[in-house]
Scaffold this motif. Structure first.
Motif, PDB file in Angstrom:
ATOM      1  N   ASP A 139      20.092  67.223  -7.542  1.00  0.00           N
ATOM      2  CA  ASP A 139      20.771  66.537  -8.646  1.00  0.00           C
ATOM      3  C   ASP A 139      22.180  67.089  -8.856  1.00  0.00           C
ATOM      4  O   ASP A 139      23.123  66.334  -9.092  1.00  0.00           O
ATOM      5  N   VAL A 140      22.321  68.410  -8.761  1.00  0.00           N
ATOM      6  CA  VAL A 140      23.639  69.034  -8.905  1.00  0.00           C
ATOM      7  C   VAL A 140      24.546  68.612  -7.748  1.00  0.00           C
ATOM      8  O   VAL A 140      25.706  68.247  -7.954  1.00  0.00           O
ATOM      9  N   ILE A 141      24.014  68.640  -6.547  1.00  0.00           N
ATOM     10  CA  ILE A 141      24.805  68.234  -5.372  1.00  0.00           C
ATOM     11  C   ILE A 141      25.242  66.783  -5.506  1.00  0.00           C
ATOM     12  O   ILE A 141      26.400  66.450  -5.258  1.00  0.00           O
ATOM     13  N   LYS A 142      24.314  65.922  -5.929  1.00  0.00           N
ATOM     14  CA  LYS A 142      24.646  64.498  -6.088  1.00  0.00           C
ATOM     15  C   LYS A 142      25.719  64.308  -7.154  1.00  0.00           C
ATOM     16  O   LYS A 142      26.667  63.539  -6.960  1.00  0.00           O
ATOM     17  N   GLU A 143      25.601  65.022  -8.248  1.00  0.00           N
ATOM     18  CA  GLU A 143      26.585  64.906  -9.326  1.00  0.00           C
ATOM     19  C   GLU A 143      27.970  65.354  -8.857  1.00  0.00           C
ATOM     20  O   GLU A 143      28.975  64.700  -9.126  1.00  0.00           O
ATOM     21  N   LYS A 144      28.026  66.449  -8.135  1.00  0.00           N
ATOM     22  CA  LYS A 144      29.313  66.994  -7.687  1.00  0.00           C
ATOM     23  C   LYS A 144      29.930  66.174  -6.549  1.00  0.00           C
ATOM     24  O   LYS A 144      31.146  66.106  -6.424  1.00  0.00           O
ATOM     25  N   SER A 145      29.111  65.559  -5.727  1.00  0.00           N
ATOM     26  CA  SER A 145      29.642  64.823  -4.584  1.00  0.00           C
ATOM     27  C   SER A 145      29.859  63.335  -4.866  1.00  0.00           C
ATOM     28  O   SER A 145      30.600  62.674  -4.141  1.00  0.00           O
ATOM     29  N   SER A 146      29.251  62.826  -5.932  1.00  0.00           N
ATOM     30  CA  SER A 146      29.343  61.405  -6.244  1.00  0.00           C
ATOM     31  C   SER A 146      30.789  60.976  -6.450  1.00  0.00           C
ATOM     32  O   SER A 146      31.548  61.595  -7.193  1.00  0.00           O
ATOM     33  N   LYS A 147      31.179  59.919  -5.756  1.00  0.00           N
ATOM     34  CA  LYS A 147      32.518  59.335  -5.813  1.00  0.00           C
ATOM     35  C   LYS A 147      33.589  60.281  -5.260  1.00  0.00           C
ATOM     36  O   LYS A 147      34.779  60.040  -5.413  1.00  0.00           O
ATOM     37  N   ARG A 148      33.169  61.367  -4.636  1.00  0.00           N
ATOM     38  CA  ARG A 148      34.104  62.287  -3.988  1.00  0.00           C
ATOM     39  C   ARG A 148      33.811  62.392  -2.504  1.00  0.00           C
ATOM     40  O   ARG A 148      34.709  62.372  -1.686  1.00  0.00           O
ATOM     41  N   LEU A 149      32.545  62.549  -2.163  1.00  0.00           N
ATOM     42  CA  LEU A 149      32.146  62.756  -0.772  1.00  0.00           C
ATOM     43  C   LEU A 149      31.228  61.654  -0.261  1.00  0.00           C
ATOM     44  O   LEU A 149      30.688  61.768   0.837  1.00  0.00           O
ATOM     45  N   ASP A 150      31.051  60.616  -1.052  1.00  0.00           N
ATOM     46  CA  ASP A 150      30.163  59.522  -0.654  1.00  0.00           C
ATOM     47  C   ASP A 150      30.842  58.163  -0.811  1.00  0.00           C
ATOM     48  O   ASP A 150      30.201  57.173  -1.103  1.00  0.00           O
ATOM     49  N   THR A 151      32.133  58.130  -0.585  1.00  0.00           N
ATOM     50  CA  THR A 151      32.871  56.870  -0.697  1.00  0.00           C
ATOM     51  C   THR A 151      32.597  55.999   0.529  1.00  0.00           C
ATOM     52  O   THR A 151      32.020  56.459   1.514  1.00  0.00           O
ATOM     53  N   CYS A 152      33.049  54.763   0.461  1.00  0.00           N
ATOM     54  CA  CYS A 152      32.901  53.859   1.611  1.00  0.00           C
ATOM     55  C   CYS A 152      33.533  54.453   2.862  1.00  0.00           C
ATOM     56  O   CYS A 152      33.007  54.311   3.958  1.00  0.00           O
ATOM     57  N   GLU A 188      23.178  51.598   2.721  1.00  0.00           N
ATOM     58  CA  GLU A 188      24.416  51.728   1.949  1.00  0.00           C
ATOM     59  C   GLU A 188      25.583  52.139   2.855  1.00  0.00           C
ATOM     60  O   GLU A 188      26.683  51.595   2.754  1.00  0.00           O
ATOM     61  N   ALA A 189      25.345  53.072   3.746  1.00  0.00           N
ATOM     62  CA  ALA A 189      26.394  53.485   4.687  1.00  0.00           C
ATOM     63  C   ALA A 189      26.750  52.334   5.615  1.00  0.00           C
ATOM     64  O   ALA A 189      27.927  52.104   5.916  1.00  0.00           O
ATOM     65  N   ASP A 190      25.753  51.602   6.065  1.00  0.00           N
ATOM     66  CA  ASP A 190      25.999  50.458   6.945  1.00  0.00           C
ATOM     67  C   ASP A 190      26.837  49.398   6.225  1.00  0.00           C
ATOM     68  O   ASP A 190      27.754  48.821   6.803  1.00  0.00           O
ATOM     69  N   ASP A 191      26.544  49.161   4.961  1.00  0.00           N
ATOM     70  CA  ASP A 191      27.318  48.194   4.174  1.00  0.00           C
ATOM     71  C   ASP A 191      28.762  48.639   3.974  1.00  0.00           C
ATOM     72  O   ASP A 191      29.645  47.810   3.740  1.00  0.00           O
ATOM     73  N   SER A 192      29.007  49.931   4.074  1.00  0.00           N
ATOM     74  CA  SER A 192      30.368  50.429   3.883  1.00  0.00           C
ATOM     75  C   SER A 192      31.316  49.870   4.938  1.00  0.00           C
ATOM     76  O   SER A 192      32.511  49.707   4.671  1.00  0.00           O
ATOM     77  N   ILE A 193      30.793  49.554   6.099  1.00  0.00           N
ATOM     78  CA  ILE A 193      31.632  48.969   7.153  1.00  0.00           C
ATOM     79  C   ILE A 193      32.199  47.626   6.676  1.00  0.00           C
ATOM     80  O   ILE A 193      33.381  47.333   6.881  1.00  0.00           O
ATOM     81  N   VAL A 194      31.372  46.822   6.018  1.00  0.00           N
ATOM     82  CA  VAL A 194      31.830  45.527   5.493  1.00  0.00           C
ATOM     83  C   VAL A 194      32.932  45.749   4.461  1.00  0.00           C
ATOM     84  O   VAL A 194      33.948  45.034   4.469  1.00  0.00           O
ATOM     85  N   GLU A 195      32.765  46.728   3.604  1.00  0.00           N
ATOM     86  CA  GLU A 195      33.780  47.036   2.591  1.00  0.00           C
ATOM     87  C   GLU A 195      35.092  47.445   3.250  1.00  0.00           C
ATOM     88  O   GLU A 195      36.168  46.978   2.860  1.00  0.00           O
ATOM     89  N   ILE A 196      35.014  48.291   4.245  1.00  0.00           N
ATOM     90  CA  ILE A 196      36.207  48.761   4.954  1.00  0.00           C
ATOM     91  C   ILE A 196      36.912  47.588   5.641  1.00  0.00           C
ATOM     92  O   ILE A 196      38.141  47.478   5.602  1.00  0.00           O
ATOM     93  N   LEU A 197      36.134  46.706   6.258  1.00  0.00           N
ATOM     94  CA  LEU A 197      36.731  45.542   6.927  1.00  0.00           C
ATOM     95  C   LEU A 197      37.491  44.668   5.936  1.00  0.00           C
ATOM     96  O   LEU A 197      38.564  44.154   6.237  1.00  0.00           O
ATOM     97  N   GLY A 198      36.916  44.506   4.739  1.00  0.00           N
ATOM     98  CA  GLY A 198      37.575  43.715   3.709  1.00  0.00           C
ATOM     99  C   GLY A 198      38.892  44.329   3.256  1.00  0.00           C
ATOM    100  O   GLY A 198      39.848  43.612   2.940  1.00  0.00           O
ATOM    101  N   VAL A 199      38.957  45.638   3.240  1.00  0.00           N
ATOM    102  CA  VAL A 199      40.188  46.330   2.845  1.00  0.00           C
ATOM    103  C   VAL A 199      41.229  46.279   3.967  1.00  0.00           C
ATOM    104  O   VAL A 199      42.406  46.024   3.722  1.00  0.00           O
ATOM    105  N   LEU A 200      40.782  46.513   5.190  1.00  0.00           N
ATOM    106  CA  LEU A 200      41.715  46.555   6.317  1.00  0.00           C
ATOM    107  C   LEU A 200      42.223  45.184   6.738  1.00  0.00           C
ATOM    108  O   LEU A 200      43.364  45.054   7.191  1.00  0.00           O
ATOM    109  N   PHE A 201      41.381  44.170   6.605  1.00  0.00           N
ATOM    110  CA  PHE A 201      41.742  42.823   7.051  1.00  0.00           C
ATOM    111  C   PHE A 201      41.452  41.799   5.949  1.00  0.00           C
ATOM    112  O   PHE A 201      40.634  40.893   6.133  1.00  0.00           O
ATOM    113  N   PRO A 202      42.131  41.915   4.797  1.00  0.00           N
ATOM    114  CA  PRO A 202      41.845  40.995   3.686  1.00  0.00           C
ATOM    115  C   PRO A 202      42.143  39.546   4.077  1.00  0.00           C
ATOM    116  O   PRO A 202      43.200  39.249   4.626  1.00  0.00           O
ATOM    117  N   GLY A 203      41.160  38.705   3.868  1.00  0.00           N
ATOM    118  CA  GLY A 203      41.334  37.288   4.146  1.00  0.00           C
ATOM    119  C   GLY A 203      41.145  36.887   5.600  1.00  0.00           C
ATOM    120  O   GLY A 203      41.004  35.703   5.890  1.00  0.00           O
TER     121      GLY A 203
END
Length: 179
Positions: free
Chosen positions: A40-53, A77-92
């Motif tokens: 729980d401590v590790i998750k709290e400290k790493s959340s939105k810092r070490l687990d981004t897309c 969730e990690a696999d879905d991050s690829i879709v998020e990255i693609l949307g950022v790198l190649f919008p539209g």
């Protein structure tokens, strides 16, 4: 690892955090009452810092994890991050996004075409000072040129703990303050 000078670390942060989590569970004999407060401590400290897309995409694109860590293939969730990255790198540009997600990524994941060469598979089996996943993609990712370009960009990123060090220095100054 974060401030290491010997190779870029982005491709290893999320995977090593997952590995450490599994090791903690194993060291505590999979006793949830014992490991849960620690995790729980590790998750709290790493959340939105070490687990981004970006961290999760680097995990999926690092063949050391994807080809040799059975948990990597199960991380939706990690696999879905690829879709998020693609949307950022190649919008539209949905045609290119679809080409990468539906053609090139499965080639990599299923070890098809140039990814199935024995030398490519052996080259990522050990994470030592010589293994650099960006170089691996440069050498063996030719059958997925768009994904190769993305992987090299992401896996060439370095990380730093300097932000934490600045905060620690501030806290040290506050704790040493005498009125």
């Amino acid at each position: 690892m974060v401030d290491a000078d010997w190779k870029p670390s982005m491709g290893f942060i999320y995977g090593e955090l997952r590995k450490a989590t599994q090791e903690i569970k194993g060291a505590l004999n999979d006793n949830e009452n014992a490991y849960k407060p620690i995790l729980d401590v590790i998750k709290e400290k790493s959340s939105k810092r070490l687990d981004t897309c970006l961290h999760m995409a680097a995990y999926i694109l690092n063949p050391y994890y994807y080809y040799y860590d059975p948990l990597a293939k199960l991380d939706v969730e990690a696999d879905d991050s690829i879709v998020e990255i693609l949307g950022v790198l190649f919008p539209g540009d949905y045609e290119l996004q679809n080409q990468i997600k539906m053609v090139e990524l499965p080639m990599y994941k299923n070890k098809l075409e140039k990814f199935d060469r024995p030398i490519a598979i052996k080259a990522c089996a050990v994470n030592n000072e010589k293994f650099d996943p960006a170089n691996w993609w440069d050498s063996y990712g030719g059958s997925a040129p768009n994904l190769k370009r993305i992987a090299i960009r992401i896996l060439s990123l370095t990380t730093s703990s300097s932000g934490c060090e600045i905060i620690w220095s501030i806290f040290e100054g506050v704790s040493n303050f005498k009125s």
